[in-house]
Design an enzyme around this catalytic site. Structure first.
Site, PDB file in Angstrom:
ATOM      1  N   HIS A 212     -19.031 -20.142  22.548  1.00 33.52           N
ATOM      2  CA  HIS A 212     -20.512 -20.184  22.640  1.00 33.52           C
ATOM      3  C   HIS A 212     -21.270 -21.565  22.408  1.00 33.52           C
ATOM      4  O   HIS A 212     -20.904 -22.128  21.249  1.00 33.52           O
ATOM      5  CB  HIS A 212     -21.104 -19.063  22.026  1.00 33.52           C
ATOM      6  CG  HIS A 212     -20.880 -19.153  20.531  1.00 33.52           C
ATOM      7  ND1 HIS A 212     -21.689 -19.885  19.647  1.00 33.52           N
ATOM      8  CD2 HIS A 212     -19.952 -18.523  19.559  1.00 33.52           C
ATOM      9  CE1 HIS A 212     -21.310 -19.593  18.329  1.00 33.52           C
ATOM     10  NE2 HIS A 212     -20.278 -18.945  18.689  1.00 33.52           N
ATOM     11  N   ASP A 213     -22.188 -21.847  23.217  1.00 32.39           N
ATOM     12  CA  ASP A 213     -22.973 -22.898  22.783  1.00 32.39           C
ATOM     13  C   ASP A 213     -22.608 -24.158  22.895  1.00 32.39           C
ATOM     14  O   ASP A 213     -22.981 -25.261  22.302  1.00 32.39           O
ATOM     15  CB  ASP A 213     -23.862 -22.853  21.424  1.00 32.39           C
ATOM     16  CG  ASP A 213     -24.715 -21.312  21.255  1.00 32.39           C
ATOM     17  OD1 ASP A 213     -25.515 -21.377  22.096  1.00 32.39           O
ATOM     18  OD2 ASP A 213     -24.124 -20.615  20.605  1.00 32.39           O
TER      19      ASP A 213
ATOM     20  N   GLY B 119     -17.962 -22.760  18.070  1.00 36.91           N
ATOM     21  CA  GLY B 119     -19.063 -22.902  18.815  1.00 36.91           C
ATOM     22  C   GLY B 119     -19.886 -23.863  18.484  1.00 36.91           C
ATOM     23  O   GLY B 119     -19.575 -24.778  17.548  1.00 36.91           O
TER      24      GLY B 119
END
Length: 264
Positions: A120-121, A138
């Site tokens: 994520h991200d 992440g």
């Protein structure tokens, strides 16, 4: 539009008329599939995921799944993939988190090889190669033309600079500067020098490579200089070179610290 009869396509999905959806693909949610993109057999694309033009999404991939974050509570986040990417079989790429950027971003012309993971991200720029089983935690940022060898693992919030080459099975816990060759794990991370072959192949001028080599020597192979003094000397002598400017800015903007050890 070519959608195989065995594919499952959510009513919210938008599929371009020139896209190809192979057997047993699942498009779950408000997925957008751009022109001439092919989603190969058994792939699953979910959530608010936008895929641009001329991408190949390999078999058994998981694209746009919820982030593996214990704080994620189902917030509306997204994954954005650009154009002309090759995302090979069994790759997993997750959406962003509300506490992060809210989105994971993959640029253009990247090759993400089999079994790689992008959490994520993360932000992946353009012309990046991630070899088999390369893994990003992440909030990782990967610069343009960076190359990650097989089984490389990158700690959350780390950055890999433009044109950096990271050797296979490395474990990255600090930022890796642009333009260098680096390998090793954690406290054994070492930089061997400037990625001259990669820069030449990319058409970077010989004079630019020479200036980067000199900046590298001042930053990492001049023990008599403190880092701040080395950066100050480079800023005084070589800031007419945009690539050197990017290198200096990378050091100034680092939050985790930059790999500085070198191979003897």
């Amino acid at each position: 539009m070519s959608i195989h009869a065995t594919a499952v396509v959510d009513a919210q999905a938008q599929v371009d008329s020139t896209a190809i959806i192979d057997p047993y693909v699942i498009l779950d949610g408000p997925v957008i599939v751009g022109p001439e993109t092919r989603i190969c057999a058994h792939a699953m694309v979910s959530g608010r995921t936008t895929i641009g033009a001329r991408n190949t999404i390999g078999s058994f991939t998981s694209i746009g799944a919820p982030p593996q974050d214990i704080h994620y509570k189902g917030e509306e986040t997204e994954l954005v993939i650009g154009d002309d990417n090759q995302i090979r079989e069994y790759v997993s790429i997750h959406r962003g988190t509300a506490k992060g950027n809210g989105r994971t971003v993959i640029g253009n012309n990247n090759m993400i090889m089999a079994y790689s993971h992008i959490a994520h991200d993360c932000t992946i720029c353009d012309y990046v190669i991630m070899a088999n089983v390369a893994t990003l935690a992440g909030h990782v940022e990967i610069g343009n033309h960076a190359n990650l060898g097989g089984l490389v693992a990158v700690h959350q919030f780390c950055r890999i600079g433009d044109y950096a080459y990271v050797g296979g099975m490395s474990g990255i816990g600090l930022d890796v500067p642009p333009y260098v060759i680096m390998e090793g794990t954690r406290n054994q991370m070492r930089i061997s020098g400037v990625n001259k072959i990669g820069l030449r192949r990319a058409g970077v001028k010989r004079d630019t490579i020479k200036k980067l080599d000199e900046a590298f020597r001042l930053l990492l192979r001049s023990p008599q200089l403190l880092l701040k003094d080395a950066l100050a000397q480079i800023e005084e002598e070589m800031m007419d070179c945009p690539e050197v400017q990017l290198l200096v800015d990378f050091f100034h903007s680092s939050k985790r610290g930059v790999v500085k050890r070198t191979l003897e």
